[in-house]
Design an enzyme around this catalytic site. Structure first.
Site, PDB file in Angstrom:
ATOM      1  N   CYS A 207     -17.848  -9.114  19.541  1.00 23.99           N
ATOM      2  CA  CYS A 207     -17.434 -10.198  20.451  1.00 23.99           C
ATOM      3  C   CYS A 207     -17.758 -11.508  19.738  1.00 23.99           C
ATOM      4  CB  CYS A 207     -18.160 -10.094  21.781  1.00 23.99           C
ATOM      5  SG  CYS A 207     -18.065  -8.467  22.563  1.00 23.99           S
ATOM      6  N   ALA A 208     -16.917 -11.907  18.793  1.00 27.20           N
ATOM      7  CA  ALA A 208     -17.312 -12.873  17.767  1.00 27.20           C
ATOM      8  C   ALA A 208     -17.112 -14.335  18.133  1.00 27.20           C
ATOM      9  CB  ALA A 208     -16.555 -12.569  16.470  1.00 27.20           C
ATOM     10  N   ALA A 209     -16.092 -14.674  18.915  1.00 24.29           N
ATOM     11  CA  ALA A 209     -15.783 -16.082  19.167  1.00 24.29           C
ATOM     12  C   ALA A 209     -16.952 -16.768  19.871  1.00 24.29           C
ATOM     13  CB  ALA A 209     -14.518 -16.186  20.013  1.00 24.29           C
TER      14      ALA A 209
ATOM     15  N   CYS B 179     -27.172 -13.709  26.120  1.00 25.90           N
ATOM     16  CA  CYS B 179     -27.820 -14.980  26.454  1.00 25.90           C
ATOM     17  C   CYS B 179     -28.133 -14.990  27.949  1.00 25.90           C
ATOM     18  CB  CYS B 179     -26.946 -16.165  26.062  1.00 25.90           C
ATOM     19  SG  CYS B 179     -25.278 -16.112  26.724  1.00 25.90           S
TER      20      CYS B 179
ATOM     21  N   GLY C  13     -17.662 -18.039  16.775  1.00 25.20           N
ATOM     22  CA  GLY C  13     -17.754 -17.762  15.351  1.00 25.20           C
ATOM     23  C   GLY C  13     -19.012 -18.207  14.634  1.00 25.20           C
ATOM     24  N   SER C  14     -19.996 -18.756  15.325  1.00 25.35           N
ATOM     25  CA  SER C  14     -21.204 -19.222  14.644  1.00 25.35           C
ATOM     26  C   SER C  14     -21.974 -18.070  14.010  1.00 25.35           C
ATOM     27  CB  SER C  14     -22.108 -19.973  15.630  1.00 25.35           C
ATOM     28  OG  SER C  14     -21.461 -21.109  16.133  1.00 25.35           O
ATOM     29  N   LYS C  15     -22.110 -16.972  14.741  1.00 25.10           N
ATOM     30  CA  LYS C  15     -22.820 -15.813  14.186  1.00 25.10           C
ATOM     31  C   LYS C  15     -21.995 -15.151  13.086  1.00 25.10           C
ATOM     32  CE  LYS C  15     -25.366 -14.734  18.444  1.00 25.10           C
ATOM     33  NZ  LYS C  15     -24.631 -15.605  19.357  1.00 25.10           N
TER      34      LYS C  15
ATOM     35  N   ASP D  16     -12.352 -10.455  18.784  1.00 27.93           N
ATOM     36  CA  ASP D  16     -12.479 -11.053  20.105  1.00 27.93           C
ATOM     37  C   ASP D  16     -11.293 -10.661  20.957  1.00 27.93           C
ATOM     38  OD1 ASP D  16     -14.489 -13.164  21.352  1.00 27.93           O
ATOM     39  OD2 ASP D  16     -12.526 -13.533  22.236  1.00 27.93           O
TER      40      ASP D  16
END
Length: 836
Positions: free
Chosen positions: A191-193, A341, A195-197, A223
């Site tokens: 679940c990438a968006a 989070c 994209g910071s990680k 994503d």
């Protein structure tokens, strides 16, 4: 990068899409058109209310912090989140930026704001390696509004846009650190968006690579939402990597791409297959799932008024599905990090416990208490309760029968299901409406106080999970669990028909039963319909039908843990798609079975490839054939050519062999771009080298390359176009005039003066792409890149000058010391030593 065209006639999953339709500003103020305004008149500006009685009651009862810490916990949670950012470790200017922060901004900002009482206005995060992550005691709003911080804010904006830093919440940087990624690893970010990680993971696999070399690993960033995929592409393209694939799938149904002898071979598509890859399996998986997001209250205060227990309860089952799919795609011995989070144990420890139960010993929870030692973390919980419609539940046996569709056994510490006479249900003949006040009161009379319940305690080692709470290190809240796959997943007792795994022939993927299981065959987890990605449009009942405290069904507003990290970044329009549509209506693109997605095609036009190699003198050690792809089915109209690493090439080859199960929105590094101007059409080679691809191909270029002195290099950046006769170094101007018309590369000479012979390319080499015209040389670099390069050059000169002064000062001290020892005074020799 491109390729993110319009989707076909796909359904919309309410659970994962509702939030993505509306971007929420990361600000501490209420919108002027706030819907809470009861009258028709514009209400005066009001800050967001930073309190919610249901929130307080829920988390006090869960005991996520001790009672004596609650006031401090809630006090910090109501304050704006300090800004944080990370230096791109693979950036050419990484050391320069770190030096500027340590020796310029730390001191200057301290002096400017000392009266405001800030002891350390900015500081490196002690737990992040090599001083590459920084924390500011100012919120993002303060950075924008405070005049004394204007220079620092401009610095952050410029470097973030260039890609030298990434603005990211501090706790969001933690999960990739525990993945233990190596340069040869295959990594999946489910679940990438935004994209910071993903950017962080790419930095890690690119560490310790020489200029022009590519790591053996790769990252697949996925994503669900195509617009968020565009944002993901926009973020990661700053990395300039050939080791990335961006896909657009539901995470819980990510394709396994298991090759089968019934699939057509790659050779049928004109591809020579050199890969023995039989299934898409990963060494590392980052499972940063959609969640209720109450750990982001400090940067998204509107969550205070929206928060309710139903959000976390409704996402639990989806989170379990995503995590289990990630484990099924993980190699034995691989590591997966599950993170949210959220502070809710139903989304955190309950999910991890269910994973361990389902895997039956094939996955273990890793104790990482000795890793990243300076990070302050707290152990996971082993006991918690579930709250449903205002009622506390300590065990599944207390759940009313009509609520058991939404409140499942896996939400409780034991995970046990109870179907016995304690069920509370209306009797036939004299029915009481449980939703009525009278019926609900009867139920609440049975279970109303949490103190009256006998709590379950999990027998699993959930204390190995990590909880990051806001008041420990002035951050947001986060949950992290590290798991390792020690053996293949247990095999389900089901017969697998190989034909069931065949990809569908039509373009619209068929629907599949929502609860269809996966199986593991020969040590590999295989979905029974592995070629299918699109599922029941309504999704699971648990994920889509969520109840709030009042009993009314609501749609969840799930948040990926980085969703607000993308402030000041707009979702870009795909440039390739837009440009190709301007001339008229564009033909609908098809990528395998995926409608509206630009195809991924290996570029094998030997005529064009050979003209590029000849024009730039590309060394044969740099392989182009088999590593170039395009996103246009009409090879005669290709505008951009992308370069892919061997690992990505192998993954694409496998994807072709299994019928293109992956829906790819972006792949590879833009290496060559067709020059469409009049001069471009008359040049010997119509393709120029892109700025993104230049660092990779630079060491292998032997033609169309010149080395410029510092003064001429600076003039090119300042004036953009210079006539050959106007260069300070006349020899350089003469050499430039003799280049063939077209793209060329100008390299900054290390010694500050132009050299006749090529210098060795290394990590500190600075080069730009230019266009050699009939009478002048023009820079093909964006204005913001020119500005950045100029500032970096000036910074390096100041650093070198400072080092020289320091060395001279040290030399002076040594001379003075020697003179004092000898009892002599020699001012003339001292003056010479200083001036030398």
């Amino acid at each position: 990068m491109g390729g993110g065209g319009r989707e076909g006639r796909s359904y919309r999953s309410r659970t994962q899409r509702k939030h993505f339709k509306q971007s929420r500003e990361n600000v501490w103020k209420r919108s002027k058109s706030d819907p809470d305004s009861t009258d028709g008149h514009a209400s005066p500006w009001q800050p967001f209310a930073t309190q919610n009685p249901s929130f307080d009651e829920y988390y006090k009862e869960q005991g996520i912090v001790a009672a004596e810490e609650w006031d401090r916990f809630i006090e910090v949670l109501r304050k704006p989140l300090p800004a944080a950012f990370r230096i791109n470790s693979s950036s050419q200017f990484c050391s320069d930026i770190r030096y500027q922060l340590e020796n310029d901004f730390m001191k200057s900002i301290q002096t400017e704001v000392i009266e405001e009482g800030e002891v350390e206005p900015i500081r490196p995060l002690p737990w992040y390696p090599n001083n590459l992550a920084w924390h500011s005691n100012f919120s993002r709003m303060q950075l924008r509004k405070n005049q004394t911080l204007e220079r620092f804010h401009k610095f952050l904006k410029l470097e973030n846009e260039i890609g030298n830093i990434t603005r990211q919440e501090a706790v969001s940087m933690v999960p990739p650190l525990f993945l233990d990624v190596q340069p040869d690893h295959f990594v999946l970010d489910m679940c990438a968006a935004p994209g910071s990680k993903t950017f962080q993971l790419l930095e890690i696999i690119h560490q310790s690579t020489n200029p022009g070399a590519l790591p053996n690993g790769m990252v697949i960033a996925n994503d669900l939402d195509v617009q968020r995929c565009n944002l993901l592409i926009h973020q990661t393209k700053r990395m300039c990597t050939a080791n990335l694939i961006v896909t657009n799938h539901e995470a819980q149904h990510f394709p396994g791409c298991r090759a089968n002898k019934n699939f057509s071979s790659a050779s049928d598509k004109g591809i020579e297959s050199e890969s023995n890859m039989g299934q898409l399996l990963f060494d590392r998986v980052l499972c940063d799932v959609p969640c209720s997001g109450d750990g982001t209250l400090r940067k998204a205060p509107d969550i205070w008024r929206k928060w309710n227990v139903g959000l976390g309860n409704g996402l639990h089952s989806l989170q379990v599905q995503i995590a289990m799919r990630g484990i099924s795609l993980l190699k034995v011995g691989g590591r997966i990090v599950y993170s949210t989070c959220s502070m809710n144990p139903v989304e955190n420890e309950a999910v991890v416990a269910e994973i361990l139960r389902k895997c039956e010993g094939s996955v273990e929870l890793v104790d990482v208490s000795n890793e990243v030692p300076q990070l302050i973390r707290r152990p996971g919980l082993r006991k918690w309760k579930v709250r449903d419609k205002g009622i506390w539940l300590a065990s599944h046996k207390h759940v009313r029968k009509f609520r058991r569709i939404g409140i499942v056994p896996s939400m409780f510490p034991s995970g046990s299901s109870h179907m016995d006479a304690t069920d509370i249900e209306p009797k036939h003949g004299n029915v009481t409406d449980v939703n009525s006040d009278e019926g609900l009161q009867q139920v609440e009379d049975v279970l109303t106080s949490a103190d009256d319940l006998e709590e379950e305690v999990s027998d699993l080692p959930l204390e190995r999970c990590m909880r990051l709470v806001p008041h420990d290190q002035n951050s947001g809240a986060f949950f992290i669990a590290v798991l390792q796959k020690v053996s293949p997943l247990p095999v389900q007792e089901k017969h697998i028909n190989p034909e069931e795994k065949m990809p569908p022939r039509n373009d619209d993927p068929p629907k599949k039963l929502q609860n269809q299981d996966t199986e593991e065959v020969n040590g590999m987890e295989v979905d029974l319909a592995d070629g299918t990605d699109e599922k029941d449009p309504e999704g699971s009942l648990e994920a889509n039908s969520i109840d709030n405290e009042d009993g009314a069904a609501v749609e969840p507003d799930p948040l990926t843990c980085e969703k607000a990290d993308s402030e000041e970044t707009e979702v870009p329009v795909n440039t390739e798609t837009k440009s190709e549509r301007t001339g008229g209506k564009r033909k609908l693109q098809i990528q395998g079975k995926w409608k509206g997605i630009d195809p991924v095609i290996f570029f094998n036009d030997e005529t064009i490839i050979n003209s590029i190699k000849t024009f730039y003198g590309i060394d044969d050690s740099f392989q182009l054939s088999g590593h170039l792809v395009s996103r246009n089915s009409d090879t005669n109209r290709v505008k951009r050519i992308y370069y892919v690493s061997k690992s990505v090439k192998d993954a694409l080859d496998l994807n072709f062999r299994v019928g293109q199960q992956l829906k790819i929105t972006s792949v590879g590094l833009k290496m060559f771009e067709r020059q469409t101007s009049w001069e471009g059409n008359s040049a010997p080679c119509s393709f120029r080298i892109s700025s993104e691809g230049l660092p990779v191909i630079l060491p292998y270029i032997t033609k169309q390359i010149l080395y410029a002195s510092l003064v001429d290099f600076k003039h090119l950046l300042q004036y953009k176009t210079i006539k050959f006769a106007d260069f300070v170094d006349a020899e350089f101007g003469e050499k430039a005039s003799k280049l063939m018309m077209g793209c060329c590369v100008i390299v900054l000479s290390k010694g500050g003066e132009a050299l006749s012979n090529p210098v060795q390319i290394d990590a500190s080499t600075i080069a730009i792409g230019c266009w050699k015209g009939r009478a002048s040389l023009s820079v093909m670099v964006t204005a913001i890149d020119c500005q950045e390069l100029l500032e970096r050059l000036l910074m390096r000169l100041e650093i070198e000058k400072g080092d020289l002064v320091q060395e001279n000062a040290m030399g002076t001290d040594e001379v003075q010391e020697e003179m004092n020892d000898n009892g002599k005074e020699e001012p003339e020799s001292l003056e010479v030593a200083v001036n030398t």
